[in-house]
Design a protein around this motif. Structure first.
Motif, mmCIF file in Angstrom:
data_model
loop_
_atom_site.group_PDB
_atom_site.id
_atom_site.type_symbol
_atom_site.label_atom_id
_atom_site.label_comp_id
_atom_site.label_asym_id
_atom_site.label_seq_id
_atom_site.Cartn_x
_atom_site.Cartn_y
_atom_site.Cartn_z
ATOM 1 N N SER A 12 36.751 -40.493 -44.441
ATOM 2 C CA SER A 12 36.377 -40.173 -43.150
ATOM 3 C C SER A 12 38.025 -39.798 -42.345
ATOM 4 C CB SER A 12 35.876 -41.134 -42.321
ATOM 5 O OG SER A 12 34.475 -41.463 -42.762
ATOM 6 N N LEU A 13 39.019 -40.494 -42.483
ATOM 7 C CA LEU A 13 40.230 -40.210 -41.926
ATOM 8 C C LEU A 13 41.021 -39.062 -42.422
ATOM 9 C CD1 LEU A 13 42.139 -43.736 -42.266
ATOM 10 C CD2 LEU A 13 41.400 -42.798 -40.361
ATOM 11 N N GLN A 14 40.391 -38.466 -43.637
ATOM 12 C CA GLN A 14 41.168 -37.335 -44.254
ATOM 13 C C GLN A 14 40.184 -36.179 -43.511
ATOM 14 O OE1 GLN A 14 43.879 -36.735 -46.341
ATOM 15 N NE2 GLN A 14 43.092 -34.661 -45.555
ATOM 16 N N ALA A 15 38.958 -36.428 -43.447
ATOM 17 C CA ALA A 15 37.959 -35.436 -42.868
ATOM 18 C C ALA A 15 38.338 -35.035 -41.186
ATOM 19 C CB ALA A 15 36.390 -35.791 -42.830
ATOM 20 N N ALA A 16 38.872 -36.090 -40.651
ATOM 21 C CA ALA A 16 39.460 -36.115 -39.333
ATOM 22 C C ALA A 16 40.728 -35.280 -39.118
ATOM 23 C CB ALA A 16 39.592 -37.525 -38.531
ATOM 24 N N TRP A 17 41.595 -35.590 -40.228
ATOM 25 C CA TRP A 17 42.618 -34.907 -40.171
ATOM 26 C C TRP A 17 42.427 -33.424 -40.489
ATOM 27 C CZ3 TRP A 17 45.710 -31.554 -43.018
ATOM 28 C CH2 TRP A 17 47.076 -31.615 -42.874
ATOM 29 N N LEU A 18 41.693 -32.936 -41.464
ATOM 30 C CA LEU A 18 41.372 -31.841 -41.527
ATOM 31 C C LEU A 18 40.805 -30.998 -40.529
ATOM 32 C CD1 LEU A 18 39.988 -32.068 -45.184
ATOM 33 C CD2 LEU A 18 41.993 -30.831 -44.708
ATOM 34 N N LYS A 19 39.988 -31.510 -39.688
ATOM 35 C CA LYS A 19 39.230 -31.097 -38.770
ATOM 36 C C LYS A 19 40.376 -30.777 -37.449
ATOM 37 C CE LYS A 19 35.551 -31.628 -35.176
ATOM 38 N NZ LYS A 19 34.459 -32.362 -34.830
ATOM 39 N N THR A 20 41.155 -31.930 -37.446
ATOM 40 C CA THR A 20 42.155 -31.621 -36.350
ATOM 41 C C THR A 20 42.963 -30.344 -36.767
ATOM 42 O OG1 THR A 20 41.996 -34.042 -35.913
ATOM 43 C CG2 THR A 20 43.816 -32.939 -34.886
ATOM 44 N N TYR A 21 43.451 -30.551 -37.894
ATOM 45 C CA TYR A 21 44.228 -29.389 -38.346
ATOM 46 C C TYR A 21 43.880 -27.854 -37.939
ATOM 47 C CZ TYR A 21 47.843 -27.022 -41.122
ATOM 48 O OH TYR A 21 48.947 -26.047 -41.419
ATOM 49 N N ARG A 22 42.402 -27.920 -38.269
ATOM 50 C CA ARG A 22 41.926 -26.540 -38.283
ATOM 51 C C ARG A 22 41.656 -26.118 -36.817
ATOM 52 N NH1 ARG A 22 38.081 -27.810 -41.247
ATOM 53 N NH2 ARG A 22 38.940 -27.088 -43.137
ATOM 54 N N THR A 23 41.463 -27.022 -36.006
ATOM 55 C CA THR A 23 41.434 -27.106 -34.455
ATOM 56 C C THR A 23 42.705 -26.552 -34.036
ATOM 57 O OG1 THR A 23 39.359 -28.870 -34.405
ATOM 58 C CG2 THR A 23 40.787 -27.949 -32.341
ATOM 59 N N LEU A 24 43.779 -27.151 -34.586
ATOM 60 C CA LEU A 24 44.982 -27.119 -33.905
ATOM 61 C C LEU A 24 45.397 -25.529 -34.370
ATOM 62 C CD1 LEU A 24 47.682 -27.761 -32.546
ATOM 63 C CD2 LEU A 24 48.337 -28.928 -34.882
ATOM 64 N N ALA A 25 45.085 -24.980 -35.474
ATOM 65 C CA ALA A 25 45.273 -23.713 -36.201
ATOM 66 C C ALA A 25 44.736 -22.672 -35.271
ATOM 67 C CB ALA A 25 44.837 -23.618 -37.577
ATOM 68 N N HIS A 26 43.640 -23.115 -34.618
ATOM 69 C CA HIS A 26 43.099 -21.927 -33.880
ATOM 70 C C HIS A 26 43.266 -22.095 -32.199
ATOM 71 C CE1 HIS A 26 40.624 -22.053 -37.627
ATOM 72 N NE2 HIS A 26 40.427 -20.667 -37.335
ATOM 73 N N VAL A 27 44.001 -22.802 -31.868
ATOM 74 C CA VAL A 27 44.673 -22.766 -30.488
ATOM 75 C C VAL A 27 45.655 -22.152 -30.201
ATOM 76 C CG1 VAL A 27 45.377 -24.608 -28.755
ATOM 77 C CG2 VAL A 27 43.401 -25.441 -30.218
ATOM 78 N N PRO A 28 45.497 -21.300 -29.188
ATOM 79 C CA PRO A 28 46.741 -20.229 -28.790
ATOM 80 C C PRO A 28 47.797 -21.107 -28.440
ATOM 81 C CG PRO A 28 44.468 -19.862 -27.653
ATOM 82 C CD PRO A 28 44.588 -20.939 -28.238
ATOM 83 N N CYS A 45 49.676 -41.205 -40.487
ATOM 84 C CA CYS A 45 50.055 -42.387 -40.499
ATOM 85 C C CYS A 45 49.142 -43.619 -41.168
ATOM 86 C CB CYS A 45 50.583 -43.083 -39.148
ATOM 87 S SG CYS A 45 52.172 -42.254 -38.529
ATOM 88 N N ARG A 46 47.637 -43.419 -40.464
ATOM 89 C CA ARG A 46 46.687 -44.198 -41.084
ATOM 90 C C ARG A 46 46.373 -43.865 -42.497
ATOM 91 N NH1 ARG A 46 41.791 -44.403 -37.113
ATOM 92 N NH2 ARG A 46 41.249 -45.773 -38.395
ATOM 93 N N ILE A 47 46.325 -42.705 -42.696
ATOM 94 C CA ILE A 47 46.088 -42.344 -44.359
ATOM 95 C C ILE A 47 47.225 -43.020 -45.071
ATOM 96 C CG2 ILE A 47 45.837 -40.239 -45.865
ATOM 97 C CD1 ILE A 47 44.651 -38.824 -43.576
ATOM 98 N N HIS A 48 48.367 -42.729 -44.855
ATOM 99 C CA HIS A 48 49.373 -43.179 -45.519
ATOM 100 C C HIS A 48 49.466 -44.747 -45.639
ATOM 101 C CE1 HIS A 48 53.367 -43.179 -47.425
ATOM 102 N NE2 HIS A 48 53.820 -44.070 -46.433
ATOM 103 N N ALA A 49 49.054 -45.269 -44.859
ATOM 104 C CA ALA A 49 49.158 -46.690 -44.652
ATOM 105 C C ALA A 49 47.860 -47.434 -45.144
ATOM 106 C CB ALA A 49 49.539 -47.455 -43.495
ATOM 107 N N HIS A 50 46.957 -46.652 -45.648
ATOM 108 C CA HIS A 50 45.530 -47.289 -45.806
ATOM 109 C C HIS A 50 45.547 -48.310 -46.994
ATOM 110 C CE1 HIS A 50 41.376 -47.529 -47.106
ATOM 111 N NE2 HIS A 50 40.831 -46.970 -46.094
#
Length: 79
Positions: A12-28, A45-50
């Motif tokens: 779930s954390l990784q999915a949230a990261w992917l979604k956030t990254y994709r959203t950021l890529a589409h923001v002007p 940080c949360r993924i790394h420290a899981h």
């Protein structure tokens, strides 16, 4: 045999990261991306420290597999 069995909360954390990254890529550029960038840092940080990844004797390998599995479950695919 499956070398990596990731817990659902880590997926779930990784999915949230992917979604956030994709959203950021589409923001002007210049349209207030600081919130998204900070979210990516927090999620990283949360993924790394899981506990799954930071358990003694456990390899940090499997990052690509973690991302593939998060995508395969359909998590993190919507922008």
């Amino acid at each position: 045999m499956d070398p990596f069995r990731f817990p659902d909360d880590l997926l779930s954390l990784q999915a949230a990261w992917l979604k956030t990254y994709r959203t950021l890529a589409h923001v002007p550029a210049g349209s207030g991306t600081a919130v998204l960038r900070r979210r990516l840092i927090r999620l990283s940080c949360r993924i790394h420290a899981h506990p799954y990844r930071s358990a003694p004797g456990r390899s940090r390998a499997g990052g690509a597999d973690l991302r593939r599995r998060a995508r395969a479950r359909g998590w993190g695919t919507a922008a």
